[in-house]
Design a protein around this motif. Structure first.
Motif, PDB file in Angstrom:
ATOM      1  N   TYR A  99       0.781  -1.237   0.000  1.00 47.56           N
ATOM      2  CA  TYR A  99       0.000   0.000   0.000  1.00 47.56           C
ATOM      3  C   TYR A  99       0.815   1.291   0.000  1.00 47.56           C
ATOM      4  O   TYR A  99       0.248   2.374   0.163  1.00 47.56           O
ATOM      5  CB  TYR A  99      -0.972   0.013   1.183  1.00 47.56           C
ATOM      6  N   GLU A 100       2.113   1.213  -0.251  1.00 44.77           N
ATOM      7  CA  GLU A 100       2.929   2.424  -0.267  1.00 44.77           C
ATOM      8  C   GLU A 100       3.491   2.784  -1.644  1.00 44.77           C
ATOM      9  O   GLU A 100       3.695   3.960  -1.936  1.00 44.77           O
ATOM     10  CB  GLU A 100       4.097   2.277   0.715  1.00 44.77           C
ATOM     11  N   LYS A 101       3.759   1.820  -2.473  1.00 40.36           N
ATOM     12  CA  LYS A 101       4.378   2.063  -3.775  1.00 40.36           C
ATOM     13  C   LYS A 101       3.521   2.996  -4.622  1.00 40.36           C
ATOM     14  O   LYS A 101       2.329   2.754  -4.812  1.00 40.36           O
ATOM     15  CB  LYS A 101       4.592   0.748  -4.525  1.00 40.36           C
ATOM     16  N   ALA A 102       4.130   4.060  -5.147  1.00 38.62           N
ATOM     17  CA  ALA A 102       3.422   5.016  -6.003  1.00 38.62           C
ATOM     18  C   ALA A 102       3.464   4.546  -7.455  1.00 38.62           C
ATOM     19  O   ALA A 102       4.519   4.144  -7.957  1.00 38.62           O
ATOM     20  CB  ALA A 102       4.039   6.398  -5.873  1.00 38.62           C
ATOM     21  N   TYR A 103       2.327   4.607  -8.124  1.00 38.62           N
ATOM     22  CA  TYR A 103       2.220   4.200  -9.520  1.00 38.62           C
ATOM     23  C   TYR A 103       2.094   5.418 -10.426  1.00 38.62           C
ATOM     24  O   TYR A 103       1.343   6.347 -10.127  1.00 38.62           O
ATOM     25  CB  TYR A 103       1.029   3.263  -9.715  1.00 38.62           C
ATOM     26  N   THR A 104       2.815   5.395 -11.527  1.00 37.19           N
ATOM     27  CA  THR A 104       2.689   6.437 -12.531  1.00 37.19           C
ATOM     28  C   THR A 104       1.411   6.191 -13.336  1.00 37.19           C
ATOM     29  O   THR A 104       0.801   5.120 -13.255  1.00 37.19           O
ATOM     30  CB  THR A 104       3.881   6.447 -13.481  1.00 37.19           C
ATOM     31  N   ALA A 105       1.045   7.155 -14.144  1.00 34.99           N
ATOM     32  CA  ALA A 105      -0.134   6.991 -14.988  1.00 34.99           C
ATOM     33  C   ALA A 105       0.030   5.802 -15.926  1.00 34.99           C
ATOM     34  O   ALA A 105      -0.913   5.036 -16.151  1.00 34.99           O
ATOM     35  CB  ALA A 105      -0.394   8.268 -15.778  1.00 34.99           C
ATOM     36  N   ALA A 106       1.230   5.624 -16.471  1.00 31.40           N
ATOM     37  CA  ALA A 106       1.467   4.516 -17.400  1.00 31.40           C
ATOM     38  C   ALA A 106       1.383   3.161 -16.715  1.00 31.40           C
ATOM     39  O   ALA A 106       1.014   2.164 -17.344  1.00 31.40           O
ATOM     40  CB  ALA A 106       2.835   4.679 -18.061  1.00 31.40           C
ATOM     41  N   GLU A 107       1.717   3.103 -15.434  1.00 32.35           N
ATOM     42  CA  GLU A 107       1.714   1.834 -14.704  1.00 32.35           C
ATOM     43  C   GLU A 107       0.356   1.501 -14.105  1.00 32.35           C
ATOM     44  O   GLU A 107       0.088   0.354 -13.760  1.00 32.35           O
ATOM     45  CB  GLU A 107       2.735   1.893 -13.565  1.00 32.35           C
ATOM     46  N   SER A 108      -0.497   2.487 -13.955  1.00 35.07           N
ATOM     47  CA  SER A 108      -1.738   2.323 -13.210  1.00 35.07           C
ATOM     48  C   SER A 108      -2.822   1.650 -14.037  1.00 35.07           C
ATOM     49  O   SER A 108      -2.882   1.811 -15.266  1.00 35.07           O
ATOM     50  CB  SER A 108      -2.228   3.695 -12.746  1.00 35.07           C
ATOM     51  N   VAL A 109      -3.680   0.918 -13.375  1.00 31.39           N
ATOM     52  CA  VAL A 109      -4.769   0.206 -14.037  1.00 31.39           C
ATOM     53  C   VAL A 109      -5.625   1.146 -14.878  1.00 31.39           C
ATOM     54  O   VAL A 109      -5.983   0.824 -16.013  1.00 31.39           O
ATOM     55  CB  VAL A 109      -5.655  -0.513 -12.990  1.00 31.39           C
ATOM     56  N   ASP A 110      -5.956   2.300 -14.335  1.00 36.05           N
ATOM     57  CA  ASP A 110      -6.874   3.207 -15.028  1.00 36.05           C
ATOM     58  C   ASP A 110      -6.185   4.408 -15.666  1.00 36.05           C
ATOM     59  O   ASP A 110      -6.842   5.351 -16.088  1.00 36.05           O
ATOM     60  CB  ASP A 110      -7.954   3.697 -14.065  1.00 36.05           C
ATOM     61  N   GLY A 111      -4.857   4.390 -15.725  1.00 37.63           N
ATOM     62  CA  GLY A 111      -4.149   5.485 -16.355  1.00 37.63           C
ATOM     63  C   GLY A 111      -4.044   6.741 -15.516  1.00 37.63           C
ATOM     64  O   GLY A 111      -3.668   7.806 -16.022  1.00 37.63           O
ATOM     65  N   VAL A 112      -4.359   6.644 -14.227  1.00 37.15           N
ATOM     66  CA  VAL A 112      -4.295   7.793 -13.325  1.00 37.15           C
ATOM     67  C   VAL A 112      -3.125   7.592 -12.361  1.00 37.15           C
ATOM     68  O   VAL A 112      -3.044   6.578 -11.675  1.00 37.15           O
ATOM     69  CB  VAL A 112      -5.610   7.967 -12.541  1.00 37.15           C
ATOM     70  N   ALA A 113      -2.250   8.567 -12.298  1.00 39.28           N
ATOM     71  CA  ALA A 113      -1.068   8.462 -11.441  1.00 39.28           C
ATOM     72  C   ALA A 113      -1.430   8.660  -9.976  1.00 39.28           C
ATOM     73  O   ALA A 113      -2.353   9.398  -9.643  1.00 39.28           O
ATOM     74  CB  ALA A 113      -0.037   9.501 -11.861  1.00 39.28           C
ATOM     75  N   ASP A 114      -0.684   7.997  -9.109  1.00 41.01           N
ATOM     76  CA  ASP A 114      -0.808   8.246  -7.676  1.00 41.01           C
ATOM     77  C   ASP A 114      -0.202   9.603  -7.340  1.00 41.01           C
ATOM     78  O   ASP A 114       0.714  10.076  -8.020  1.00 41.01           O
ATOM     79  CB  ASP A 114      -0.075   7.165  -6.874  1.00 41.01           C
ATOM     80  N   THR A 115      -0.708  10.205  -6.278  1.00 42.40           N
ATOM     81  CA  THR A 115      -0.139  11.458  -5.786  1.00 42.40           C
ATOM     82  C   THR A 115       0.509  11.201  -4.432  1.00 42.40           C
ATOM     83  O   THR A 115       0.218  10.211  -3.755  1.00 42.40           O
ATOM     84  CB  THR A 115      -1.223  12.533  -5.642  1.00 42.40           C
ATOM     85  N   TRP A 116       1.378  12.120  -4.057  1.00 43.28           N
ATOM     86  CA  TRP A 116       2.156  11.917  -2.841  1.00 43.28           C
ATOM     87  C   TRP A 116       1.291  11.874  -1.589  1.00 43.28           C
ATOM     88  O   TRP A 116       1.652  11.258  -0.593  1.00 43.28           O
ATOM     89  CB  TRP A 116       3.197  13.024  -2.694  1.00 43.28           C
ATOM     90  N   ASP A 117       0.110  12.514  -1.636  1.00 42.99           N
ATOM     91  CA  ASP A 117      -0.683  12.663  -0.419  1.00 42.99           C
ATOM     92  C   ASP A 117      -1.915  11.784  -0.382  1.00 42.99           C
ATOM     93  O   ASP A 117      -2.727  11.901   0.528  1.00 42.99           O
ATOM     94  CB  ASP A 117      -1.094  14.124  -0.240  1.00 42.99           C
ATOM     95  N   GLN A 118      -2.089  10.874  -1.355  1.00 38.04           N
ATOM     96  CA  GLN A 118      -3.302  10.058  -1.297  1.00 38.04           C
ATOM     97  C   GLN A 118      -3.136   8.980  -0.213  1.00 38.04           C
ATOM     98  O   GLN A 118      -2.030   8.479   0.020  1.00 38.04           O
ATOM     99  CB  GLN A 118      -3.624   9.441  -2.645  1.00 38.04           C
ATOM    100  N   PRO A 119      -4.222   8.618   0.446  1.00 34.13           N
ATOM    101  CA  PRO A 119      -4.108   7.744   1.624  1.00 34.13           C
ATOM    102  C   PRO A 119      -3.775   6.291   1.313  1.00 34.13           C
ATOM    103  O   PRO A 119      -3.321   5.574   2.184  1.00 34.13           O
ATOM    104  CB  PRO A 119      -5.488   7.857   2.266  1.00 34.13           C
ATOM    105  N   LEU A 120      -4.012   5.829   0.084  1.00 34.04           N
ATOM    106  CA  LEU A 120      -3.747   4.430  -0.237  1.00 34.04           C
ATOM    107  C   LEU A 120      -3.137   4.348  -1.624  1.00 34.04           C
ATOM    108  O   LEU A 120      -3.677   4.879  -2.593  1.00 34.04           O
ATOM    109  CB  LEU A 120      -5.037   3.603  -0.192  1.00 34.04           C
TER     110      LEU A 120
END
Length: 538
Positions: free
Chosen positions: A224-245
Motif C-alpha cells: 500500500y505504499e508504492k506510487a504508480y505512474t499513470a502509465a503503470e496504473s490500471v486506469d491510467g491515473v497516477a498516484d499522488t504523494w498525499d493520497q491515503p492508499l
C-alpha cells in the motif's frame, strides 16, 4: 503454495455482501450537476450505498461538495473515494485531492457502508445549493475545502466498464504474488491488459504473514505504499504523494471498479510463512480477530472480500513441522468464519497428498468443510529437483502412471480421498501450476531418468514460468494428463493449454467447483493459460 470483506462493516457486524444492484435510488438535482444515491446492497442490518456525481453542464467542474443528513437510526461507517466529515448525523463529502476536474458529461462515484437498511438521505445539497431548487453553479463558491489537483490527471472511470460474470457457476481463481512487482515487473495492470481480469472470478492476494500467531501485512511497500505512474496504473491515473492508499491495494481497488464481479481474497501464509500458524492454533479466536482487523482495515476494506488460509501443513511437515493436532486447522477455520461472518469468503489452499497416512489424513479437513466456501488442493509440485538426482517426473500429474515415484502423488488420488472423507465435490477446486519443474544432466527422454541437479531457471533453479518454457523448451510429450519435454540435457514438465483443457474437463466431470492456479505472472502477456482454463470450465 510456492514461496513464500468486501466493504468494511461496523463493529459487531461481520457481514460481506455481493454488490448486486438493488432497485432503490434517490436522485437529487442541482441545476445540471446531480448527485444520485443508490443502494448497491442491502442486507437489513446494513447496506452499501453508491453516490454518483454527474456533470451535465457544458463547463468543467473543478470540484464538488455534497452535504446531507442520514435519517435517525442510520449512520455511515466506512467510505471510499471521497473525503467525508461528520457532525452528528450531518455529513459532508468532498472530492478527493487526487481526482482531476469533472469534464462536461462525465461522472464520478464514491461509496459508503451504513448501519440498518438503506434509507434515502435528507436535506441534500451539492456545491452549497439546495438539491431541490437546482440552482447550484457549475463551480462551487470560494472557500470549498477541496483544492484543485494538477491538470492533466484524468480520473473518470469508463462509462460502461467491462464485466466478468462467471459462466456456469464455476470458479476461476488466480494468485497474485505481492513480490511480483519487483524483478518480475508484474503489476495489477497486467491482469487487465492481458484480458485475464475479464475471465477470472477471484484473485487471491499472496501473502499476509501469520507470524506470532497474528495476521500482518507481508510487506507494506508493495502492498500500500508504492506510487504508480499513470502509465503503470490500471486506469491510467497516477498516484499522488498525499493520497491515503497506494500500491497493490489501490490498484486492486481500481481493477474491481472496472470488473464489478471480480472478488479479491487476502491469502495468509504460504510455504515460507506457515510456521506462524502453529501459534495461531493455540488461540484461534485471537488469531481470527487479528486477521479481521488487518483485512478490514478502513484504508482498504473495500478491496477484500474475505480471507484465505494457506497452511503448509497442519499437523504435518512442510518447510517446518507442526504438531498442533488433527483438530487445529478445523478450529482455526471455525474461528475465522465466526469472526468474518457468514457472508465473507473464507477459503483454504490445502495439501494434495493422496497417499495413505499422508498429509490429508493428518488433519480433519472434512471437519472444517462447513467453515469454508471452498478448498483448493494444491495439485502440483508433487515432484521436482529437490530430489536432485531424480528420477525425473511430471510435477502435476492428473492420474497415476507406470513408474510414478510415490504412489498416490497425483491429483485424482487427492480429489478422491477428500471426497471420500465427506467433503462435497463442489467445495473442491482443482489446482494448476503456471510454471514447470525441471532437472539438468538428463539423458533419458521418458520420465524416470537420472539427473545431476535442478535445471537453470530465471528466478529459481528447477523452476521456470510457462511463458518462458513454451519458447525455450516446447512440450512435445504427455503423460498422466500433463506435458513434458527434454531439451538438450534439461528435462521439464508443465501444463499447456491442451493439458489444461483436459484437466478442466476432469474438474467438470467430477463436479468440482472450478479451477485455480499459481500464479498470474507465469502466463503469457495475452493470458493463454487462463483462457484455456476459462474455455475448459465452460
Amino acid at each position: 503454495m510456492r514461496t513464500s470483506v468486501r466493504r468494511a462493516l461496523w463493529a459487531g457486524v461481520a457481514a460481506v455482501v455481493v454488490a448486486a444492484a438493488v432497485p432503490v435510488a434517490s436522485a437529487f438535482g442541482a441545476g445540471t450537476v446531480t448527485a444520485t444515491f443508490v443502494a448497491a446492497s442491502d442486507w437489513g442490518t446494513g447496506h452499501e450505498a453508491r453516490v454518483t456525481v454527474a456533470n451535465g453542464s457544458s463547463s468543467t467542474l473543478s470540484t464538488w461538495r455534497i452535504e446531507f443528513d442520514l435519517p435517525a437510526g442510520t449512520t455511515m461507517g466506512s467510505f471510499w473515494d471521497a473525503d467525508v466529515t461528520r457532525t452528528g448525523n450531518h455529513y459532508m463529502a468532498v472530492k478527493k485531492s487526487w481526482m482531476g476536474p469533472l469534464n462536461p458529461g462525465a461522472s464520478v462515484s464514491w461509496g459508503y457502508n451504513g448501519t440498518g437498511p438503506y434509507r434515502a438521505p435528507l436535506n441534500c445539497t451539492i456545491n452549497g445549493a439546495s438539491c431541490s431548487t437546482g440552482t447550484t453553479p457549475t463551480n462551487p463558491p470560494t472557500g470549498n475545502p477541496t483544492t484543485n489537483p494538477p491538470t492533466g490527471n484524468p480520473t473518470n472511470p469508463p462509462t460502461n466498464p467491462p464485466t466478468n460474470p462467471p459462466s456456469g457457476g464455476k470458479k476461476l481463481i488466480g494468485y497474485f504474488a505481492e513480490w511480483g512487482v519487483y524483478g518480475r515487473n508484474y503489476h495489477v495492470k497486467n491482469i487487465h491488459t492481458s484480458g485475464s481480469a475479464a475471465k477470472l472470478t477471484h484473485i487471491l492476494y499472496a501473502f499476509g504473514n501469520p507470524a506470532g500467531g497474528r495476521c500482518s501485512i507481508g510487506e507494506t511497500y508493495p502492498a500500500y505504499e508504492k506510487a504508480y505512474t499513470a502509465a503503470e496504473s490500471v486506469d491510467g491515473v497516477a498516484d499522488t504523494w498525499d493520497q491515503p492508499l497506494r500500491g497493490n491495494f489501490n490498484q486492486l481497488r481500481k481493477l474491481k471498479r472496472m470488473y464489478p464481479n471480480l472478488k479479491v481474497i487476502y491469502s495468509i501464509g504460504g510455504w515460507t510463512w506457515s510456521s506462524g500458524f502453529t501459534q495461531a492454533a493455540q488461540n484461534p479466536a485471537a488469531f481470527a480477530e487479528s486477521c479481521y482487523q488487518m483485512v478490514e482495515d478502513p484504508r482498504w476494506a473495500d478491496v477484500f472480500d474475505g480471507i484465505d488460509i494457506d497452511w503448509e501443513y497442519p499437523n504435518a511437515c512442510g518447510l517446518g513441522c507442526d504438531a498442533s493436532g488433527p483438530n487445529a486447522f478445523k478450529n482455526v477455520m471455525a474461528a475465522l468464519r465466526s469472526r468474518f461472518g457468514s457472508s465473507a469468503l473464507v477459503t483454504a489452499a490445502i495439501t494434495a497428498d493422496g497417499s495413505a497416512g499422508g498429509k490429508i489424513d493428518a488433519t480433519d479437513y472434512a471437519g472444517a468443510a462447513n467453515s469454508v466456501n471452498w478448498f483448493m488442493p494444491m495439485t502440483y509440485d508433487y515432484f521436482g529437483a529437490w530430489a536432485a538426482q531424480g528420477p525425473t517426473a511430471p510435477h502435476s500429474p492428473l492420474t497415476s502412471y507406470t513408474g510414478i515415484p510415490i504412489p498416490n502423488f497425483y491429483a485424482d488420488a487427492a480429489i478422491q480421498k477428500l471426497k471420500s472423507k465427506g467433503i462435497p465435490a463442489s467445495k473442491l477446486v482443482l489446482g494448476i501450476g503456471f510454471y514447470g519443474k525441471g532437472w539438468t544432466g538428463v539423458t533419458q527422454e521418458a520420465p524416470g531418468g537420472s539427473a545431476t541437479g535442478p535445471a537453470p531457471g530465471t528466478y529459481e533453479a528447477g523452476t521456470e514460468d510457462y511463458k518462458v518454457l513454451k519458447n525455450t523448451c516446447p512440450a512435445n510429450r504427455t503423460i498422466a494428463g500433463t506435458a513434458y519435454a527434454k531439451c538438450g540435457s534439461n528435462w521439464w514438465s508443465y501444463d499447456t493449454p491442451s493439458t489444461i483443457a483436459g484437466k478442466m474437463s476432469y474438474a467438470n466431470g467430477q463436479g468440482l467447483g472450478g479451477g485455480f492456479f499459481w500464479e498470474l505472472s507465469g502466463d503469457t502477456a495475452n493470458g493463454e493459460l487462463i483462457s484455456a482454463m476459462k474455455n475448459g470450465l465452460g
